[in-house]
Write a protein that holds these residues in place. Structure first.
Motif, PDB file in Angstrom:
ATOM      1  N   VAL A   8       0.846  -1.195   0.000  1.00 14.11           N
ATOM      2  CA  VAL A   8       0.000   0.000   0.000  1.00 14.11           C
ATOM      3  C   VAL A   8       0.883   1.247   0.000  1.00 14.11           C
ATOM      4  O   VAL A   8       0.688   2.166  -0.797  1.00 14.11           O
ATOM      5  N   GLU A   9       1.861   1.278   0.878  1.00  9.68           N
ATOM      6  CA  GLU A   9       2.766   2.430   0.956  1.00  9.68           C
ATOM      7  C   GLU A   9       3.542   2.599  -0.349  1.00  9.68           C
ATOM      8  O   GLU A   9       3.697   3.718  -0.844  1.00  9.68           O
ATOM      9  N   LEU A  13       3.540   5.988  -2.558  1.00 11.31           N
ATOM     10  CA  LEU A  13       4.802   6.689  -2.802  1.00 11.31           C
ATOM     11  C   LEU A  13       5.173   6.678  -4.284  1.00 11.31           C
ATOM     12  O   LEU A  13       5.741   7.648  -4.792  1.00 11.31           O
ATOM     13  N   GLY A  14       4.838   5.597  -4.980  1.00  9.69           N
ATOM     14  CA  GLY A  14       5.135   5.502  -6.406  1.00  9.69           C
ATOM     15  C   GLY A  14       4.388   6.523  -7.233  1.00  9.69           C
ATOM     16  O   GLY A  14       4.818   6.893  -8.332  1.00  9.69           O
ATOM     17  N   ARG A  15       3.270   7.003  -6.735  1.00 11.88           N
ATOM     18  CA  ARG A  15       2.471   7.997  -7.450  1.00 11.88           C
ATOM     19  C   ARG A  15       2.691   9.410  -6.926  1.00 11.88           C
ATOM     20  O   ARG A  15       2.094  10.364  -7.416  1.00 11.88           O
ATOM     21  N   ASN A  16       3.563   9.530  -5.941  1.00 13.31           N
ATOM     22  CA  ASN A  16       3.843  10.831  -5.320  1.00 13.31           C
ATOM     23  C   ASN A  16       5.346  11.008  -5.123  1.00 13.31           C
ATOM     24  O   ASN A  16       5.853  10.877  -4.011  1.00 13.31           O
ATOM     25  N   ASP A  30      -6.629  14.626   2.113  1.00 17.90           N
ATOM     26  CA  ASP A  30      -6.440  16.080   2.066  1.00 17.90           C
ATOM     27  C   ASP A  30      -5.146  16.477   1.366  1.00 17.90           C
ATOM     28  O   ASP A  30      -5.094  17.518   0.719  1.00 17.90           O
ATOM     29  N   SER A  31      -4.122  15.667   1.474  1.00 20.76           N
ATOM     30  CA  SER A  31      -2.845  15.966   0.827  1.00 20.76           C
ATOM     31  C   SER A  31      -2.851  15.597  -0.662  1.00 20.76           C
ATOM     32  O   SER A  31      -1.913  15.901  -1.371  1.00 20.76           O
ATOM     33  N   ARG A  32      -3.905  14.906  -1.069  1.00 18.18           N
ATOM     34  CA  ARG A  32      -4.059  14.423  -2.448  1.00 18.18           C
ATOM     35  C   ARG A  32      -3.026  13.362  -2.818  1.00 18.18           C
ATOM     36  O   ARG A  32      -2.712  13.160  -3.984  1.00 18.18           O
ATOM     37  N   ALA A  33      -2.501  12.689  -1.822  1.00 17.64           N
ATOM     38  CA  ALA A  33      -1.593  11.571  -2.092  1.00 17.64           C
ATOM     39  C   ALA A  33      -2.356  10.442  -2.778  1.00 17.64           C
ATOM     40  O   ALA A  33      -1.795   9.699  -3.575  1.00 17.64           O
ATOM     41  N   ILE A  34      -3.636  10.314  -2.446  1.00 17.43           N
ATOM     42  CA  ILE A  34      -4.540   9.436  -3.187  1.00 17.43           C
ATOM     43  C   ILE A  34      -5.601  10.367  -3.770  1.00 17.43           C
ATOM     44  O   ILE A  34      -6.453  10.872  -3.050  1.00 17.43           O
TER      45      ILE A  34
END
Length: 80
Positions: A8-9, A13-16, A30-34
């Motif tokens: 999951v992590e 991280l791979g998209r951010n 809220d951070s838009r990491a997802i």
């Protein structure tokens, strides 16, 4: 960290690329990491890792808000 939670992590991280690590209480929504574009793919990942379908009608965003919440909702219930 369990192997599923590491996956999951890694997904997040791979998209951010601006994120190096994720704290368990970091707000992924809220951070838009997802973000909305990655959310469906993220649901598929969780279904693959848990072996269970996730009903879109039963989605509560708080279950996806942090790594701690994801682990509690999708992985710790299985261990109990």
């Amino acid at each position: 960290m369990s192997e599923p939670m590491a996956a999951v992590e890694e997904f997040i991280l791979g998209r951010n690329p601006k994120l190096d690590t994720l704290a368990g209480d970091f707000d992924l929504i809220d951070s838009r990491a997802i973000n909305s574009l990655a959310f469906v793919e993220f649901i598929f990942l969780l279904e693959e890792l848990t072996g269970e379908a996730i009903d879109p009608e039963d989605i509560d965003l708080d279950d996806f808000r942090t790594l701690d919440a994801i682990e509690a909702r999708f992985f710790k219930q299985k261990a109990a």
